[in-house]
Design a protein around this motif. Structure first.
Motif, mmCIF file in Angstrom:
data_model
loop_
_atom_site.group_PDB
_atom_site.id
_atom_site.type_symbol
_atom_site.label_atom_id
_atom_site.label_comp_id
_atom_site.label_asym_id
_atom_site.label_seq_id
_atom_site.Cartn_x
_atom_site.Cartn_y
_atom_site.Cartn_z
ATOM 1 N N PHE A 14 0.863 -1.185 0.000
ATOM 2 C CA PHE A 14 0.000 0.000 0.000
ATOM 3 C C PHE A 14 0.902 1.239 0.000
ATOM 4 N N ASP A 15 0.554 2.214 -0.807
ATOM 5 C CA ASP A 15 1.287 3.485 -0.799
ATOM 6 C C ASP A 15 0.377 4.561 -1.378
ATOM 7 N N ILE A 16 0.551 5.794 -0.881
ATOM 8 C CA ILE A 16 -0.237 6.909 -1.422
ATOM 9 C C ILE A 16 -0.004 7.044 -2.917
ATOM 10 N N ASP A 17 1.231 6.777 -3.351
ATOM 11 C CA ASP A 17 1.570 6.787 -4.775
ATOM 12 C C ASP A 17 1.323 5.378 -5.315
ATOM 13 N N TYR A 18 0.173 5.196 -5.977
ATOM 14 C CA TYR A 18 -0.222 3.862 -6.432
ATOM 15 C C TYR A 18 0.777 3.265 -7.418
ATOM 16 N N ASP A 19 1.294 4.092 -8.320
ATOM 17 C CA ASP A 19 2.237 3.593 -9.324
ATOM 18 C C ASP A 19 3.525 3.094 -8.664
ATOM 19 N N ARG A 20 3.976 3.811 -7.643
ATOM 20 C CA ARG A 20 5.181 3.368 -6.936
ATOM 21 C C ARG A 20 4.914 2.050 -6.209
ATOM 22 N N ALA A 21 3.745 1.933 -5.590
ATOM 23 C CA ALA A 21 3.374 0.689 -4.916
ATOM 24 C C ALA A 21 3.283 -0.469 -5.909
ATOM 25 N N LYS A 22 2.718 -0.196 -7.065
ATOM 26 C CA LYS A 22 2.568 -1.232 -8.094
ATOM 27 C C LYS A 22 3.927 -1.714 -8.588
#
Length: 516
Positions: free
Chosen positions: A393-401
């Protein structure tokens, strides 16, 4: 170890002479060698009476300063009255009198005529705005020297840490005693490292009367041991933004001394990595810890990267190789965090079953990770290497992905974290700054969801026990503090900093529980 001759000075800015006298005694008790009396801060200043009171009651040498507003002081009155007060201070037997370049020649000449052999004149210049070039700063120092000053003082207000080497160069090559530093948080290391480059004195504030950008007297004496810093001292720094939360100096510096290693560890507030590494190739700066938000980006500034750090794509430690000066990146976060979690799980297993489990404690478990930055990457790769299934989980979805793909895990949107239902025995790991001092009341998940996890880990170590850990403990989870990760990664860093010298682990643990 060779001792530094640099003195520690406490600037005193009380509004009354009575409080100035009290603060002088406090400064001496806290380790000051000399005090700077800011006369421009005194309300209803009466020159002869007030100066005599201070000199009669001084427990240590004093520097009198009567700073005008254009130099960052409070005095806005008649210029002649200010000069006469400084001249009177010299006549009455002040140890040091500081004056600005504008009035220096007259005061120096008058002092020479009436000199009693021990008082010294400090000629100062406060540079406002953009920091001049090294050559221009040298010209300013030369102008102050030409007045016949006993000591010269140059103060800048650096907008970036990359401006500070100009100060270090001046200190190391000046022909007369020099006080030179930058004010503000970005200039902090110009104070701490002044003894290394031969500075005449370094400033430290008394407890309870802090000054921005100036360490406390206690920290200078106890944490940094500035009297032990000399030209051969190796410098290590925390490269981060912010740096004020870091406890690294409170740990690494005592350990260096305990191990008889001539090093000092300082906080370095860095705004721009490219500018920083272009300006700090000096062999004096031999290693760095890397903090928020640079653990991933710093990889691009390393000449070589250790395979583990390369696979994680994040480094928290950089060493300058002595043979060729190249920067080598390492990651000590990964093993530090994962072994801390594993040991807690093993301890719990033994307490319940009376024997050690044969299978790796993380194997097959769901590992719910909040935060996909540098610390998060270390946790994700470490958990995957132990057979865990990682959910990011991360506020930045692309970074989490991106991180989830790198560890063959799965990604979820940050806003779904509170209602996420983990598998039985799951691990929750917070790798964000949420809950860090001073915002200690924040928590990355809902209180209600904490009961779904077997173990909760928080990478935040300031405070020692975050609200997340307190709530998780109430919910019945095993909790692992970021303090344990901090200790273990610091052990790895010490071994790298000292070229393989073994860290005194128990001594480090004692410091952490006593000082943090």
């Amino acid at each position: 170890m060779k001792k530094s001759s640099t003195m520690i000075c406490a600037p005193l800015m009380a509004e009354t002479i009575e409080k100035m006298v009290i603060q002088m005694h406090q400064a001496k008790a806290q380790g000051a060698d000399v005090v700077e009396i800011r006369l421009d801060c005194v309300l209803d200043f009466q020159p002869r009476n007030d100066l005599e009171t201070i000199l009669r009651n001084k427990p240590l040498p004093v520097i009198f300063v009567f700073r005008p507003k254009q130099d960052g002081g409070l005095y806005v009155g008649d210029q002649q009255a200010r000069v006469e007060a400084l001249h009177l201070a010299a006549e009455l037997g002040a140890d040091y009198v500081e004056c600005d370049l504008m009035v220096a020649s007259k005061l120096v000449e008058e002092n020479k005529i009436n000199r009693n052999g021990h008082r010294k004149i400090i000629v100062s210049s406060y540079v406002n705005g953009v920091t001049p070039s090294e050559e221009e700063l040298s010209q300013i120092v030369a102008s102050m020297q030409s007045t016949g000053a006993d000591i010269v003082k140059l103060v800048i207000n650096a907008a970036d840490i990359t401006e500070l080497p100009r100060i270090f160069h001046l200190l190391s090559c000046c022909q007369v005693p020099l006080i030179a530093y930058s004010s503000g948080e970005r200039g902090l290391i110009s104070q701490i490292l002044s003894p290394k480059y031969g500075g005449f004195l370094v400033y430290g504030s008394i407890e309870g009367d802090s000054v921005p950008g100036i360490p406390t007297l206690v920290n200078l004496r106890e944490a940094y041991k500035v009297h032990c810093i000399n030209e051969e001292t190796k410098v290590f720094g925390l490269v981060s933004k912010p740096v004020g939360h870091s406890k690294g100096p409170l740990l690494h510096n005592p350990v260096f001394r305990h191990s008889n290693f001539n090093g000092v560890y300082v906080p370095m507030l860095v705004d721009d990595l490219l500018k920083f590494f272009n300006v700090y190739p000096s062999p004096d700066f031999v290693g760095f810890s890397v903090g928020i938000p640079y653990k991933e980006a710093v990889i691009g500034f390393c000449d070589e990267v250790h395979p583990l750090a390369q696979s994680i794509a994040a480094a928290n430690t950089i060493i300058r190789r002595p043979s060729d000066g190249e920067l080598i990146g390492y990651n000590t976060d990964c093993e530090a965090a994962i072994t801390a979690i594993e040991d807690a799980l093993l301890k719990e297993h033994i307490s319940i079953n009376g024997k050690t489990s044969l299978s790796p404690p993380l194997n097959g478990k769901m590992f719910v990770l909040v935060g996909a930055g540098g610390a998060g990457r270390a946790l994700a790769f470490g958990a995957r290497s132990r057979g865990a299934h990682v959910v990011v989980f991360d506020i930045d979805y692309d970074r989490a992905k991106s991180l989830a793909c790198a560890v063959n895990g799965e990604v979820r949107r940050f806003e779904d974290l509170d209602k996420f239902q983990p598998k039985k025995g799951a691990i929750l790991a917070n790798a964000t700054p949420i809950g860090m001092h001073p915002s200690t009341d924040r928590i990355p998940v809902s209180d209600a969801s904490l009961g779904d996890y077997q173990l909760v880990f928080d990478s935040v170590y300031n405070p020692k026990k975050t609200r997340l850990l307190k709530e998780a403990e109430v919910a019945g989870a095993i909790v692992v503090s970021g303090v344990e990760m901090f200790l273990r990664q610091a052990v790895g860093q010490f071994n790298l900093f000292t070229d393989g010298q073994q860290a005194p682990v128990e001594f480090m643990r004692e410091i952490i529980w006593e000082k943090f």
